[in-house]
Design a protein around this motif. Structure first.
Motif, PDB file in Angstrom:
ATOM      1  N   GLN A  32       0.833  -1.201   0.000  1.00  0.00           N
ATOM      2  CA  GLN A  32       0.000   0.000   0.000  1.00  0.00           C
ATOM      3  C   GLN A  32       0.873   1.258   0.000  1.00  0.00           C
ATOM      4  O   GLN A  32       0.580   2.230  -0.707  1.00  0.00           O
ATOM      5  CB  GLN A  32      -0.921  -0.001   1.220  1.00  0.00           C
ATOM      6  N   ILE A  33       1.938   1.225   0.787  1.00  0.00           N
ATOM      7  CA  ILE A  33       2.839   2.384   0.849  1.00  0.00           C
ATOM      8  C   ILE A  33       3.557   2.574  -0.493  1.00  0.00           C
ATOM      9  O   ILE A  33       3.676   3.692  -1.000  1.00  0.00           O
ATOM     10  CB  ILE A  33       3.855   2.222   1.997  1.00  0.00           C
ATOM     11  N   GLN A  34       4.032   1.465  -1.063  1.00  0.00           N
ATOM     12  CA  GLN A  34       4.717   1.566  -2.359  1.00  0.00           C
ATOM     13  C   GLN A  34       3.769   2.068  -3.448  1.00  0.00           C
ATOM     14  O   GLN A  34       4.145   2.916  -4.269  1.00  0.00           O
ATOM     15  CB  GLN A  34       5.289   0.197  -2.747  1.00  0.00           C
ATOM     16  N   TYR A  35       2.540   1.560  -3.446  1.00  0.00           N
ATOM     17  CA  TYR A  35       1.559   2.008  -4.443  1.00  0.00           C
ATOM     18  C   TYR A  35       1.245   3.492  -4.255  1.00  0.00           C
ATOM     19  O   TYR A  35       1.135   4.251  -5.232  1.00  0.00           O
ATOM     20  CB  TYR A  35       0.273   1.191  -4.331  1.00  0.00           C
ATOM     21  N   PHE A  36       1.102   3.905  -3.005  1.00  0.00           N
ATOM     22  CA  PHE A  36       0.811   5.313  -2.723  1.00  0.00           C
ATOM     23  C   PHE A  36       1.930   6.218  -3.242  1.00  0.00           C
ATOM     24  O   PHE A  36       1.672   7.245  -3.889  1.00  0.00           O
ATOM     25  CB  PHE A  36       0.622   5.516  -1.213  1.00  0.00           C
ATOM     26  N   LEU A  37       3.186   5.845  -2.962  1.00  0.00           N
ATOM     27  CA  LEU A  37       4.310   6.686  -3.366  1.00  0.00           C
ATOM     28  C   LEU A  37       4.446   6.740  -4.887  1.00  0.00           C
ATOM     29  O   LEU A  37       4.819   7.770  -5.450  1.00  0.00           O
ATOM     30  CB  LEU A  37       5.604   6.174  -2.733  1.00  0.00           C
ATOM     31  N   GLU A  38       4.139   5.628  -5.554  1.00  0.00           N
ATOM     32  CA  GLU A  38       4.194   5.636  -7.017  1.00  0.00           C
ATOM     33  C   GLU A  38       3.079   6.513  -7.586  1.00  0.00           C
ATOM     34  O   GLU A  38       3.290   7.275  -8.540  1.00  0.00           O
ATOM     35  CB  GLU A  38       4.073   4.207  -7.547  1.00  0.00           C
ATOM     36  N   LEU A  39       1.888   6.430  -6.994  1.00  0.00           N
ATOM     37  CA  LEU A  39       0.772   7.256  -7.447  1.00  0.00           C
ATOM     38  C   LEU A  39       1.051   8.724  -7.170  1.00  0.00           C
ATOM     39  O   LEU A  39       0.661   9.601  -7.946  1.00  0.00           O
ATOM     40  CB  LEU A  39      -0.519   6.808  -6.751  1.00  0.00           C
ATOM     41  N   LYS A  40       1.741   9.008  -6.096  1.00  0.00           N
ATOM     42  CA  LYS A  40       2.124  10.388  -5.771  1.00  0.00           C
ATOM     43  C   LYS A  40       2.984  10.981  -6.891  1.00  0.00           C
ATOM     44  O   LYS A  40       2.842  12.159  -7.243  1.00  0.00           O
ATOM     45  CB  LYS A  40       2.895  10.398  -4.455  1.00  0.00           C
ATOM     46  N   LYS A  41       3.873  10.173  -7.462  1.00  0.00           N
ATOM     47  CA  LYS A  41       4.761  10.674  -8.515  1.00  0.00           C
ATOM     48  C   LYS A  41       4.012  10.996  -9.800  1.00  0.00           C
ATOM     49  O   LYS A  41       4.314  11.978 -10.478  1.00  0.00           O
ATOM     50  CB  LYS A  41       5.856   9.635  -8.806  1.00  0.00           C
ATOM     51  N   HIS A  42       3.018  10.188 -10.136  1.00  0.00           N
ATOM     52  CA  HIS A  42       2.378  10.321 -11.446  1.00  0.00           C
ATOM     53  C   HIS A  42       1.000  10.971 -11.405  1.00  0.00           C
ATOM     54  O   HIS A  42       0.553  11.505 -12.421  1.00  0.00           O
ATOM     55  CB  HIS A  42       2.279   8.939 -12.098  1.00  0.00           C
ATOM     56  N   GLU A  43       0.321  10.889 -10.244  1.00  0.00           N
ATOM     57  CA  GLU A  43      -1.021  11.455 -10.086  1.00  0.00           C
ATOM     58  C   GLU A  43      -1.935  11.037 -11.246  1.00  0.00           C
ATOM     59  O   GLU A  43      -2.681  11.835 -11.792  1.00  0.00           O
ATOM     60  CB  GLU A  43      -0.951  12.981  -9.958  1.00  0.00           C
ATOM     61  N   HIS A  44      -1.832   9.771 -11.592  1.00  0.00           N
ATOM     62  CA  HIS A  44      -2.646   9.237 -12.692  1.00  0.00           C
ATOM     63  C   HIS A  44      -2.833   7.748 -12.444  1.00  0.00           C
ATOM     64  O   HIS A  44      -1.870   6.982 -12.432  1.00  0.00           O
ATOM     65  CB  HIS A  44      -1.948   9.490 -14.022  1.00  0.00           C
ATOM     66  N   MET A  45      -4.074   7.319 -12.258  1.00  0.00           N
ATOM     67  CA  MET A  45      -4.362   5.949 -11.856  1.00  0.00           C
ATOM     68  C   MET A  45      -3.909   4.927 -12.908  1.00  0.00           C
ATOM     69  O   MET A  45      -3.215   3.963 -12.593  1.00  0.00           O
ATOM     70  CB  MET A  45      -5.865   5.784 -11.581  1.00  0.00           C
TER      71      MET A  45
END
Length: 306
Positions: free
Chosen positions: A5-18
């Motif tokens: 969940q943390i890794q997914y959150f940080l990756e989504l933070k970088k791209h802001e695109h699902m």
């Protein structure tokens, strides 16, 4: 809350695109959405603002990201420390390079941190020829994805690590840049000098000659070098253009360099970097461990071949 969940959150933070983030993580978009929703539910706050079909990290998310990134760094340090204790592999590994050796630097650095007692001897081109006669190398780093016979006693198993495009590198003094021009046709460069590499073996051929012949002309090569570093410096000096693998470009673009990089029009050739190993029965423990690490580093499948 789990590490994914943390890794997914940080990756989504970088791209802001699902959808983009899901593709990069190699998971489905619904799975990513469920993971982020579960994380927000556990925290009791929203980490992203939903604006139509788009998302944007909010102040809650920014604050959480600071600590999440720090937590992952500490965890990675712990993993490395634990592996340093567990993996007490020792030995000597010889590596002959018929491709630009620095391309393996990050992989070698990562392995060295985990296995500080393994020592490497790395040799490029002609130095490699002398070493080859003195002893059998553990690995060959080359530009062909095919396995070759090497002497009469060894059979080499080949694994492609990277596939990339060729590009043209040329000093602005030799070919003044045109605004907006990012590609060239080799056929238009038949009167220009090229800087080429002299070394030829079953593991290496300078692609310049075959590519230019495909374009309808023979290369004019007033400067030939027996290693990449000299070739790159001659390019910087404006003494010739060169056809290079795209991965070499960061090493060419020195500070204040006036070199321009162009894509090659109508070029279907690809540069394949491969690592060759001995048969498993001939490999040392250190060599087998480095082979497995390298395949994992370049995200290659597990090797079951003998």
């Amino acid at each position: 809350m789990d590490i994914f969940q943390i890794q997914y959150f940080l990756e989504l933070k970088k791209h802001e695109h699902m959808s983009v983030t899901a593709d990069l993580l190699n998971i489905s978009q619904p799975a990513l959405s469920r993971s982020i929703a579960a994380l927000e539910a556990e925290l009791g706050i929203q980490l992203f603002d939903r604006i139509g079909k788009r998302i944007k990290l909010n102040r809650n998310g920014e604050e959480f990201a600071r600590y999440a990134e720090k937590a992952l760094r500490i965890l990675n340090y712990g993993v490395s420390a634990a592996k340093n204790v567990h993996y007490e592999i020792t030995g000597q590994i010889t590596l002959l390079c018929y491709a630009y050796a620095p391309l393996l630097s990050k992989c070698l650095a990562g392995y060295a941190k985990l296995n500080p007692y393994v020592h490497f001897t790395i040799s490029q081109f002609m130095l490699g020829e002398a070493l080859k006669r003195a002893e059998k190398p553990d690995f060959i780093f080359c530009t062909s994805s095919s396995a070759h016979a090497y002497g009469q006693e060894q059979f080499w198993v080949s694994e492609p690590l990277l596939e990339e495009d060729y590009v043209l590198a040329v000093s602005d003094r030799l070919l003044p840049p045109e605004p907006g021009k990012t590609s060239v046709s080799l056929a238009d460069l038949k009167e220009y000098p090229f800087v080429t590499l002299t070394h030829n073996s079953i593991f290496y051929r300078d692609a310049t000659f075959s590519l230019c012949q495909d374009a309808g002309f023979f290369v004019k090569s007033p400067f030939q070098a027996d290693n990449y570093d000299i070739q790159l410096d001659l390019i910087r000096q404006g003494l010739g253009a060169a056809i290079l693998p795209s991965s070499c470009i960061p090493y060419l673009m020195a500070p204040k360099s006036d070199v321009t990089i162009y894509t090659l029009e109508n070029c279907s050739h690809r540069h394949i970097l491969s690592l060759l190993r001995q048969r498993r029965a001939s490999m040392t423990e250190a060599a087998q461990d480095f082979w497995d690490y390298t395949l994992d580093f370049f995200e290659r499948p597990k090797d079951e071949r003998e």
